[in-house]
Design a protein around this motif. Structure first.
Motif, PDB file in Angstrom:
ATOM      1  N   ARG A 161       0.949  -1.351  -0.012  1.00 36.34           N
ATOM      2  CA  ARG A 161       0.012  -0.119   0.075  1.00 36.34           C
ATOM      3  C   ARG A 161       0.840   1.206  -0.213  1.00 36.34           C
ATOM      4  O   ARG A 161       0.412   2.196  -0.521  1.00 36.34           O
ATOM      5  N   ASN A 162       2.028   1.200   0.680  1.00 37.08           N
ATOM      6  CA  ASN A 162       3.095   2.355   0.518  1.00 37.08           C
ATOM      7  C   ASN A 162       3.377   2.904  -0.506  1.00 37.08           C
ATOM      8  O   ASN A 162       3.409   3.773  -1.190  1.00 37.08           O
ATOM      9  N   GLN A 163       3.881   1.779  -1.365  1.00 40.15           N
ATOM     10  CA  GLN A 163       4.397   1.851  -2.710  1.00 40.15           C
ATOM     11  C   GLN A 163       3.195   2.250  -3.730  1.00 40.15           C
ATOM     12  O   GLN A 163       3.506   3.151  -4.573  1.00 40.15           O
ATOM     13  N   GLN A 164       2.182   1.868  -3.653  1.00 39.63           N
ATOM     14  CA  GLN A 164       1.004   2.242  -4.346  1.00 39.63           C
ATOM     15  C   GLN A 164       0.751   3.779  -4.086  1.00 39.63           C
ATOM     16  O   GLN A 164       0.511   4.412  -5.200  1.00 39.63           O
ATOM     17  N   PHE A 165       0.787   3.950  -2.956  1.00 43.26           N
ATOM     18  CA  PHE A 165       0.452   5.562  -2.512  1.00 43.26           C
ATOM     19  C   PHE A 165       1.883   6.648  -3.352  1.00 43.26           C
ATOM     20  O   PHE A 165       1.353   7.533  -3.723  1.00 43.26           O
ATOM     21  N   ALA A 166       2.817   5.965  -3.162  1.00 42.23           N
ATOM     22  CA  ALA A 166       3.932   6.763  -3.413  1.00 42.23           C
ATOM     23  C   ALA A 166       3.920   6.887  -5.197  1.00 42.23           C
ATOM     24  O   ALA A 166       4.116   8.218  -5.688  1.00 42.23           O
ATOM     25  N   LEU A 167       3.460   5.638  -5.857  1.00 35.48           N
ATOM     26  CA  LEU A 167       3.541   6.098  -7.323  1.00 35.48           C
ATOM     27  C   LEU A 167       2.131   6.736  -7.677  1.00 35.48           C
ATOM     28  O   LEU A 167       2.307   7.505  -8.481  1.00 35.48           O
ATOM     29  N   ALA A 168       1.035   6.818  -6.790  1.00 35.22           N
ATOM     30  CA  ALA A 168      -0.151   7.289  -7.236  1.00 35.22           C
ATOM     31  C   ALA A 168       0.392   8.924  -6.950  1.00 35.22           C
ATOM     32  O   ALA A 168      -0.038   9.800  -7.901  1.00 35.22           O
ATOM     33  N   ALA A 169       0.983   9.248  -5.967  1.00 31.53           N
ATOM     34  CA  ALA A 169       1.594  10.695  -5.685  1.00 31.53           C
ATOM     35  C   ALA A 169       2.351  11.189  -6.960  1.00 31.53           C
ATOM     36  O   ALA A 169       2.622  12.249  -7.207  1.00 31.53           O
ATOM     37  N   ALA A 170       3.232  10.052  -7.357  1.00 28.58           N
ATOM     38  CA  ALA A 170       4.308  10.611  -8.647  1.00 28.58           C
ATOM     39  C   ALA A 170       3.651  11.266  -9.535  1.00 28.58           C
ATOM     40  O   ALA A 170       4.194  12.091 -10.398  1.00 28.58           O
ATOM     41  N   PHE A 171       2.512  10.733 -10.090  1.00 21.32           N
ATOM     42  CA  PHE A 171       1.923  11.331 -11.150  1.00 21.32           C
ATOM     43  C   PHE A 171       1.650  12.695 -10.834  1.00 21.32           C
ATOM     44  O   PHE A 171       1.407  13.434 -11.791  1.00 21.32           O
TER      45      PHE A 171
ATOM     46  N   LEU B 254      10.266  18.973  -4.623  1.00 22.81           N
ATOM     47  CA  LEU B 254       9.236  18.294  -3.792  1.00 22.81           C
ATOM     48  C   LEU B 254       9.502  16.786  -3.516  1.00 22.81           C
ATOM     49  O   LEU B 254       9.952  16.052  -4.499  1.00 22.81           O
ATOM     50  N   ALA B 255       9.059  16.082  -2.496  1.00 20.07           N
ATOM     51  CA  ALA B 255       9.259  14.642  -2.479  1.00 20.07           C
ATOM     52  C   ALA B 255       8.246  14.133  -1.647  1.00 20.07           C
ATOM     53  O   ALA B 255       7.690  14.772  -0.749  1.00 20.07           O
ATOM     54  N   VAL B 256       7.876  12.643  -1.663  1.00 20.18           N
ATOM     55  CA  VAL B 256       6.729  12.190  -0.889  1.00 20.18           C
ATOM     56  C   VAL B 256       7.489  10.646  -0.546  1.00 20.18           C
ATOM     57  O   VAL B 256       7.726  10.129  -1.598  1.00 20.18           O
ATOM     58  N   LEU B 257       7.300  10.550   0.736  1.00 19.88           N
ATOM     59  CA  LEU B 257       7.999   9.232   1.352  1.00 19.88           C
ATOM     60  C   LEU B 257       6.636   8.474   1.695  1.00 19.88           C
ATOM     61  O   LEU B 257       5.926   9.303   2.651  1.00 19.88           O
ATOM     62  N   SER B 258       6.400   7.147   1.832  1.00 16.33           N
ATOM     63  CA  SER B 258       5.491   6.509   2.431  1.00 16.33           C
ATOM     64  C   SER B 258       6.165   5.166   2.674  1.00 16.33           C
ATOM     65  O   SER B 258       6.413   4.399   1.881  1.00 16.33           O
ATOM     66  N   ALA B 259       6.040   4.843   4.044  1.00 18.39           N
ATOM     67  CA  ALA B 259       6.622   3.621   4.392  1.00 18.39           C
ATOM     68  C   ALA B 259       6.093   3.046   5.834  1.00 18.39           C
ATOM     69  O   ALA B 259       5.262   3.781   6.506  1.00 18.39           O
ATOM     70  N   GLY B 260       6.220   1.712   5.935  1.00 21.30           N
ATOM     71  CA  GLY B 260       5.578   1.197   7.052  1.00 21.30           C
ATOM     72  C   GLY B 260       6.537   1.076   8.306  1.00 21.30           C
ATOM     73  O   GLY B 260       7.945   0.323   7.972  1.00 21.30           O
TER      74      GLY B 260
ATOM     75  N   ASP C 245       9.259  11.762  -6.361  1.00 22.87           N
ATOM     76  CA  ASP C 245       9.225  12.871  -6.498  1.00 22.87           C
ATOM     77  C   ASP C 245       8.971  13.671  -7.904  1.00 22.87           C
ATOM     78  O   ASP C 245       8.346  12.687  -8.862  1.00 22.87           O
ATOM     79  N   PRO C 246       8.983  14.824  -8.375  1.00 24.61           N
ATOM     80  CA  PRO C 246       8.410  15.106  -9.828  1.00 24.61           C
ATOM     81  C   PRO C 246       9.366  14.534 -10.854  1.00 24.61           C
ATOM     82  O   PRO C 246       8.334  14.562 -12.010  1.00 24.61           O
ATOM     83  N   THR C 247      10.090  13.669 -10.651  1.00 25.77           N
ATOM     84  CA  THR C 247      10.989  13.092 -11.815  1.00 25.77           C
ATOM     85  C   THR C 247      10.650  11.874 -12.082  1.00 25.77           C
ATOM     86  O   THR C 247      11.105  11.014 -12.905  1.00 25.77           O
ATOM     87  N   THR C 248       9.879  10.964 -11.029  1.00 27.92           N
ATOM     88  CA  THR C 248       9.628   9.739 -10.788  1.00 27.92           C
ATOM     89  C   THR C 248       8.925   9.075 -12.114  1.00 27.92           C
ATOM     90  O   THR C 248       9.482   7.951 -12.507  1.00 27.92           O
ATOM     91  N   VAL C 249       7.887   9.721 -12.562  1.00 23.69           N
ATOM     92  CA  VAL C 249       7.260   9.067 -13.931  1.00 23.69           C
ATOM     93  C   VAL C 249       8.138   9.193 -14.985  1.00 23.69           C
ATOM     94  O   VAL C 249       8.321   7.858 -15.808  1.00 23.69           O
ATOM     95  N   LYS C 250       8.837  10.203 -15.247  1.00 23.63           N
ATOM     96  CA  LYS C 250       9.589  10.311 -16.554  1.00 23.63           C
ATOM     97  C   LYS C 250      10.808   9.299 -16.330  1.00 23.63           C
ATOM     98  O   LYS C 250      11.063   8.640 -17.293  1.00 23.63           O
TER      99      LYS C 250
END
Length: 454
Positions: free
Chosen positions: A359-369, A379-385, A401-406
């Motif tokens: 779920r944390n990696q799902q959240f992080a990738l959803a945020a990356a878009f 900007l950066a977003v961390l999500s972890a258990g 972060d803003p470059t993740t998707v690219k």
């Protein structure tokens, strides 16, 4: 946007998470809450509350039952502090059987997130041990999240291990909140919903909890094996209906729940339950509040303006990402150097066979878009258990972060398809943005850290 600025944000987010983990040290929590003076146990639930002495002098037997992801850490902390001449026996069902262990404890490697043979064996051994507990017996229950799967045994003996596994798997993938999932588990299990306390009604009992749920929902920790169950069969049936669960269960489990309304569930006010809890005490050693407050302190030390927002606890991961990012961008207008913290857990409804992720990696990738729309911003977003394990992956979580998707596309990944397949771990691993801690021996829910450097 400079690579160095993003690298610093990644480093700060990781440092905030790591500091929170280290600050929530289980042995230190034991020392704050418990101490022995001879054979008298002194409970100190809070610095503002008068200590409570518990004399163990009159007890001939001591039993220790430890279960959950932090079972080994909690057990070691207690055994290190027990008076040397205090004899004990016990059961531990945790992530593994340690190489170094006490011969007085029977160890089991319980399964998680799904039960296994050791989960059943640990439950049987625990019930067997508690069955012989009398008024001259004192029981320590050490309970942490993950115990719902690591110690399990169906109330209906006709339900096999395979069917119990399918039952748990259906619940975990349903999209229901952890409180809703554990409400159903309580009516399925012989060791949940207060039934471990009920198994030793006359014994003195102390439950020490690591709360991986909101403090108002302490009954959800490991599905409440030793706390009075405040839920009702009607609430259980409501969860089954809303998430269309019964048709997905194996036949044996389906038949059991179809007859549930005919069962006479133990009520918290019943004479049996009142007797079981007459000599019972409870203490929360650590909670998610300790975890997020430690993260706040370190973020402030790094000179971020800190805001805590836990409103999206138990939300779907997409809705949680949308909400937190909207709040994040609004706050950044006033506080350019910002740390938005959010604790608790998000939910994921899994369709089909998932890949490797959580779920944390799902959240992080959803945020990356969404972050990709702010390509030139820091900007950066961390999500972890806090347990170090995210879903079925070996990671604790990930950073976006803003470059993740690219960057993911440049590496040949299809981020949209990856998100749909719940297969995020390979993507974040390839980018070097996976967060690996290994199992932490703790479990205080998840932490999301949203950082802006201005």
């Amino acid at each position: 946007m400079t690579p160095n600025a993003l690298e610093q944000l990644h480093a700060d987010a990781t440092a905030i998470f790591d500091h929170a983990l280290k600050a929530c040290d289980i042995p230190s929590a034991f020392d704050r809450h418990l101490r022995f003076e001879g054979k008298t146990l002194i409970r100190q639930s809070s610095p503002l509350v008068k200590p409570v002495p518990i004399s163990l002098e009159g007890y001939k037997r001591v039993i220790v039952i430890s279960l959950g992801k932090a079972a080994l850490t909690m057990l070691d902390a207690l055994l290190d502090r027990l008076p040397p001449k205090l004899l004990y026996r016990g059961v531990c069902s945790g992530p593994e059987v340690p190489k170094k262990h006490s011969w007085r404890i029977k160890y089991f490697a319980g399964g998680h997130p799904l039960p296994n043979e050791d989960s059943f064996a640990a439950a049987r051994e625990t019930l067997k041990l508690l069955k012989h507990a009398r008024k001259d017996t004192f029981v320590f229950f050490l309970i942490s999240g993950g115990g719902s799967a690591m110690m399990e045994l169906p109330l209906d003996e006709r339900i096999s291990l395979d069917d119990a596994i399918a039952f748990h798997e259906t619940l975990v993938a349903s999209g229901a909140s952890i409180t809703e999932i554990n409400t159903v588990r309580k009516y399925f299990s012989a060791v949940k919903g207060g039934r471990l306390a009920l198994a030793a009604p006359d014994a003195g009992k102390l439950s020490l909890l690591l709360a991986d749920v909101p403090l108002k929902d302490l009954g959800a920790v490991a599905s409440s094996p030793t706390l009075p169950d405040q839920s009702t069969p009607e609430e259980c049936l409501d969860v089954l209906r809303r998430f269309h669960l019964q048709e997905k269960f194996p036949q044996s489990v389906r038949e059991y729940f179809e007859a549930l309304h005919l069962e006479s569930a133990e009520h918290p006010d019943s004479p049996e339950m009142q007797r079981a809890f007459a000599n019972a005490q409870f203490d929360v050693l650590l909670s998610n509040h300790d975890f997020v407050n430690a993260a706040r302190d370190h973020a402030q030390a790094l000179e971020y303006k800190v805001v805590i927002d836990n409103n999206c606890d138990d939300w779907d991961y997409r809705d949680a990402a949308d909400y937190l990012l909207k709040r994040f961008h609004e706050l950044r207008k006033e506080f350019p150097r910002l740390c938005l913290l959010s604790s608790g857990e998000v939910t994921v409804k899994i369709e089909g066979t998932p890949g490797c992720g959580g779920r944390n990696q799902q959240f992080a990738l959803a945020a990356a878009f969404e972050l990709s729309e702010h390509a030139r911003q820091h900007l950066a977003v961390l999500s972890a258990g806090s347990d170090g394990i995210d879903g079925n992956s070996p990671a604790a979580g990930a950073i976006a972060d803003p470059t993740t998707v690219k960057r993911a596309r440049d590496y040949g990944f299809d981020p949209e398809a990856t998100l749909a397949r719940f297969d995020t771990c390979p993507l974040f691993t390839a980018l070097g943005d996976i967060l690996m801690t290994g199992p932490t021996g703790n479990n205080l829910r998840d932490l999301r850290v949203l950082l802006s450097a201005g």
